[in-house]
Design a protein around this motif. Structure first.
Motif, PDB file in Angstrom:
ATOM      1  N   GLU A   4      -9.398   0.753  32.802  1.00  0.00           N
ATOM      2  CA  GLU A   4     -10.676   0.102  33.001  1.00  0.00           C
ATOM      3  C   GLU A   4     -11.577   0.380  31.803  1.00  0.00           C
ATOM      4  O   GLU A   4     -11.659   1.516  31.330  1.00  0.00           O
ATOM      5  CB  GLU A   4     -11.353   0.647  34.266  1.00  0.00           C
ATOM      6  N   PRO A   5     -12.292  -0.638  31.311  1.00  0.00           N
ATOM      7  CA  PRO A   5     -13.237  -0.394  30.227  1.00  0.00           C
ATOM      8  C   PRO A   5     -14.415   0.434  30.738  1.00  0.00           C
ATOM      9  O   PRO A   5     -14.795   0.329  31.902  1.00  0.00           O
ATOM     10  CB  PRO A   5     -13.685  -1.791  29.813  1.00  0.00           C
ATOM     11  N   VAL A   6     -14.952   1.256  29.888  1.00  0.00           N
ATOM     12  CA  VAL A   6     -16.082   2.100  30.249  1.00  0.00           C
ATOM     13  C   VAL A   6     -17.223   1.773  29.295  1.00  0.00           C
ATOM     14  O   VAL A   6     -17.032   1.704  28.077  1.00  0.00           O
ATOM     15  CB  VAL A   6     -15.721   3.595  30.120  1.00  0.00           C
ATOM     16  N   LEU A   7     -18.398   1.562  29.838  1.00  0.00           N
ATOM     17  CA  LEU A   7     -19.575   1.272  29.029  1.00  0.00           C
ATOM     18  C   LEU A   7     -20.436   2.519  28.950  1.00  0.00           C
ATOM     19  O   LEU A   7     -20.830   3.076  29.970  1.00  0.00           O
ATOM     20  CB  LEU A   7     -20.386   0.129  29.652  1.00  0.00           C
ATOM     21  N   LEU A   8     -20.701   2.960  27.744  1.00  0.00           N
ATOM     22  CA  LEU A   8     -21.586   4.093  27.514  1.00  0.00           C
ATOM     23  C   LEU A   8     -22.811   3.585  26.785  1.00  0.00           C
ATOM     24  O   LEU A   8     -22.690   2.809  25.839  1.00  0.00           O
ATOM     25  CB  LEU A   8     -20.901   5.151  26.648  1.00  0.00           C
ATOM     26  N   VAL A  13     -27.794   9.080  19.386  1.00  0.00           N
ATOM     27  CA  VAL A  13     -27.060  10.311  19.695  1.00  0.00           C
ATOM     28  C   VAL A  13     -25.616  10.130  19.231  1.00  0.00           C
ATOM     29  O   VAL A  13     -24.679  10.188  19.999  1.00  0.00           O
ATOM     30  CB  VAL A  13     -27.139  10.682  21.186  1.00  0.00           C
ATOM     31  N   ALA A  14     -25.472   9.908  17.967  1.00  0.00           N
ATOM     32  CA  ALA A  14     -24.169   9.577  17.395  1.00  0.00           C
ATOM     33  C   ALA A  14     -23.115  10.641  17.678  1.00  0.00           C
ATOM     34  O   ALA A  14     -21.980  10.322  18.016  1.00  0.00           O
ATOM     35  CB  ALA A  14     -24.305   9.348  15.897  1.00  0.00           C
ATOM     36  N   ALA A  15     -23.482  11.909  17.563  1.00  0.00           N
ATOM     37  CA  ALA A  15     -22.502  12.973  17.802  1.00  0.00           C
ATOM     38  C   ALA A  15     -21.998  12.934  19.244  1.00  0.00           C
ATOM     39  O   ALA A  15     -20.810  13.124  19.502  1.00  0.00           O
ATOM     40  CB  ALA A  15     -23.115  14.332  17.485  1.00  0.00           C
ATOM     41  N   ALA A  16     -22.888  12.655  20.192  1.00  0.00           N
ATOM     42  CA  ALA A  16     -22.483  12.578  21.601  1.00  0.00           C
ATOM     43  C   ALA A  16     -21.551  11.394  21.835  1.00  0.00           C
ATOM     44  O   ALA A  16     -20.598  11.487  22.613  1.00  0.00           O
ATOM     45  CB  ALA A  16     -23.709  12.471  22.497  1.00  0.00           C
ATOM     46  N   ILE A  17     -21.792  10.289  21.170  1.00  0.00           N
ATOM     47  CA  ILE A  17     -20.935   9.112  21.305  1.00  0.00           C
ATOM     48  C   ILE A  17     -19.544   9.423  20.761  1.00  0.00           C
ATOM     49  O   ILE A  17     -18.534   9.105  21.384  1.00  0.00           O
ATOM     50  CB  ILE A  17     -21.552   7.893  20.584  1.00  0.00           C
ATOM     51  N   VAL A  18     -19.479  10.049  19.600  1.00  0.00           N
ATOM     52  CA  VAL A  18     -18.190  10.411  19.006  1.00  0.00           C
ATOM     53  C   VAL A  18     -17.456  11.408  19.908  1.00  0.00           C
ATOM     54  O   VAL A  18     -16.254  11.267  20.146  1.00  0.00           O
ATOM     55  CB  VAL A  18     -18.377  10.972  17.581  1.00  0.00           C
ATOM     56  N   GLU A  23     -13.137  12.644  23.880  1.00  0.00           N
ATOM     57  CA  GLU A  23     -12.750  13.158  25.197  1.00  0.00           C
ATOM     58  C   GLU A  23     -12.007  12.109  26.025  1.00  0.00           C
ATOM     59  O   GLU A  23     -11.082  12.442  26.767  1.00  0.00           O
ATOM     60  CB  GLU A  23     -13.981  13.627  25.970  1.00  0.00           C
ATOM     61  N   ARG A  24     -12.401  10.859  25.905  1.00  0.00           N
ATOM     62  CA  ARG A  24     -11.781   9.793  26.695  1.00  0.00           C
ATOM     63  C   ARG A  24     -10.574   9.168  25.996  1.00  0.00           C
ATOM     64  O   ARG A  24      -9.973   8.244  26.513  1.00  0.00           O
ATOM     65  CB  ARG A  24     -12.808   8.712  27.005  1.00  0.00           C
ATOM     66  N   ALA A  26     -10.496   7.153  23.518  1.00  0.00           N
ATOM     67  CA  ALA A  26     -10.799   5.724  23.412  1.00  0.00           C
ATOM     68  C   ALA A  26     -10.011   5.080  22.277  1.00  0.00           C
ATOM     69  O   ALA A  26      -9.750   5.699  21.243  1.00  0.00           O
ATOM     70  CB  ALA A  26     -12.288   5.522  23.168  1.00  0.00           C
ATOM     71  N   ASP A  27      -9.638   3.823  22.489  1.00  0.00           N
ATOM     72  CA  ASP A  27      -8.966   3.038  21.464  1.00  0.00           C
ATOM     73  C   ASP A  27      -9.941   2.225  20.631  1.00  0.00           C
ATOM     74  O   ASP A  27      -9.640   1.827  19.514  1.00  0.00           O
ATOM     75  CB  ASP A  27      -7.969   2.066  22.099  1.00  0.00           C
ATOM     76  N   LEU A  28     -11.113   1.945  21.207  1.00  0.00           N
ATOM     77  CA  LEU A  28     -12.087   1.072  20.560  1.00  0.00           C
ATOM     78  C   LEU A  28     -13.486   1.478  20.976  1.00  0.00           C
ATOM     79  O   LEU A  28     -13.738   1.771  22.137  1.00  0.00           O
ATOM     80  CB  LEU A  28     -11.845  -0.389  20.962  1.00  0.00           C
ATOM     81  N   LEU A  29     -14.390   1.468  20.019  1.00  0.00           N
ATOM     82  CA  LEU A  29     -15.808   1.714  20.266  1.00  0.00           C
ATOM     83  C   LEU A  29     -16.582   0.534  19.710  1.00  0.00           C
ATOM     84  O   LEU A  29     -16.421   0.189  18.538  1.00  0.00           O
ATOM     85  CB  LEU A  29     -16.238   3.017  19.588  1.00  0.00           C
ATOM     86  N   VAL A  30     -17.396  -0.104  20.541  1.00  0.00           N
ATOM     87  CA  VAL A  30     -18.204  -1.244  20.113  1.00  0.00           C
ATOM     88  C   VAL A  30     -19.657  -0.780  20.077  1.00  0.00           C
ATOM     89  O   VAL A  30     -20.188  -0.301  21.080  1.00  0.00           O
ATOM     90  CB  VAL A  30     -18.055  -2.446  21.072  1.00  0.00           C
ATOM     91  N   VAL A  31     -20.297  -0.941  18.917  1.00  0.00           N
ATOM     92  CA  VAL A  31     -21.675  -0.512  18.727  1.00  0.00           C
ATOM     93  C   VAL A  31     -22.522  -1.744  18.465  1.00  0.00           C
ATOM     94  O   VAL A  31     -22.219  -2.542  17.574  1.00  0.00           O
ATOM     95  CB  VAL A  31     -21.783   0.463  17.529  1.00  0.00           C
ATOM     96  N   GLY A  32     -23.601  -1.905  19.229  1.00  0.00           N
ATOM     97  CA  GLY A  32     -24.513  -3.032  19.050  1.00  0.00           C
ATOM     98  C   GLY A  32     -25.584  -2.711  18.022  1.00  0.00           C
ATOM     99  O   GLY A  32     -26.077  -1.590  17.947  1.00  0.00           O
ATOM    100  N   LEU A  33     -25.923  -3.700  17.225  1.00  0.00           N
ATOM    101  CA  LEU A  33     -26.927  -3.545  16.177  1.00  0.00           C
ATOM    102  C   LEU A  33     -27.975  -4.630  16.357  1.00  0.00           C
ATOM    103  O   LEU A  33     -27.688  -5.806  16.134  1.00  0.00           O
ATOM    104  CB  LEU A  33     -26.244  -3.659  14.806  1.00  0.00           C
ATOM    105  N   PRO A  34     -29.182  -4.266  16.771  1.00  0.00           N
ATOM    106  CA  PRO A  34     -30.195  -5.296  17.026  1.00  0.00           C
ATOM    107  C   PRO A  34     -30.836  -5.822  15.749  1.00  0.00           C
ATOM    108  O   PRO A  34     -30.903  -5.128  14.738  1.00  0.00           O
ATOM    109  CB  PRO A  34     -31.222  -4.560  17.875  1.00  0.00           C
TER     110      PRO A  34
END
Length: 72
Positions: A4-8, A13-18, A23-24, A26-34
């Motif tokens: 299941e995809p997980v949305l964080l 808080v870049a270090a927390a995201i990494v 920990e999970r 993850a195969d892919l991290l998608v970051v939004g840029l406004p």
């Protein structure tokens, strides 16, 4: 096994995201840029995106919000 995809969601808080992607396993991290008009119509990447790009243990996609007529 179904994955299941997980949305964080996080702000600057870049270090927390990494850490979370590590920990999970993850195969892919998608970051939004406004798009931020108040910054002269530029895409402000700040410090979070560069940190993630340099340290993420997986593929990172950076996507930006579309520029609308209201934004220009």
């Amino acid at each position: 096994m179904t994955l299941e995809p997980v949305l964080l969601q996080a702000r600057d808080v870049a270090a927390a995201i990494v850490d979370e992607t590590t920990e999970r396993a993850a195969d892919l991290l998608v970051v939004g840029l406004p798009y931020r008009k108040r910054f002269g119509g530029e895409f402000a990447i700040g410090k979070t995106v560069p940190y993630i790009l340099q340290n993420a243990p997986c593929t990172v996609w950076v996507v930006r919000d579309p520029i609308t007529e209201e934004s220009t």
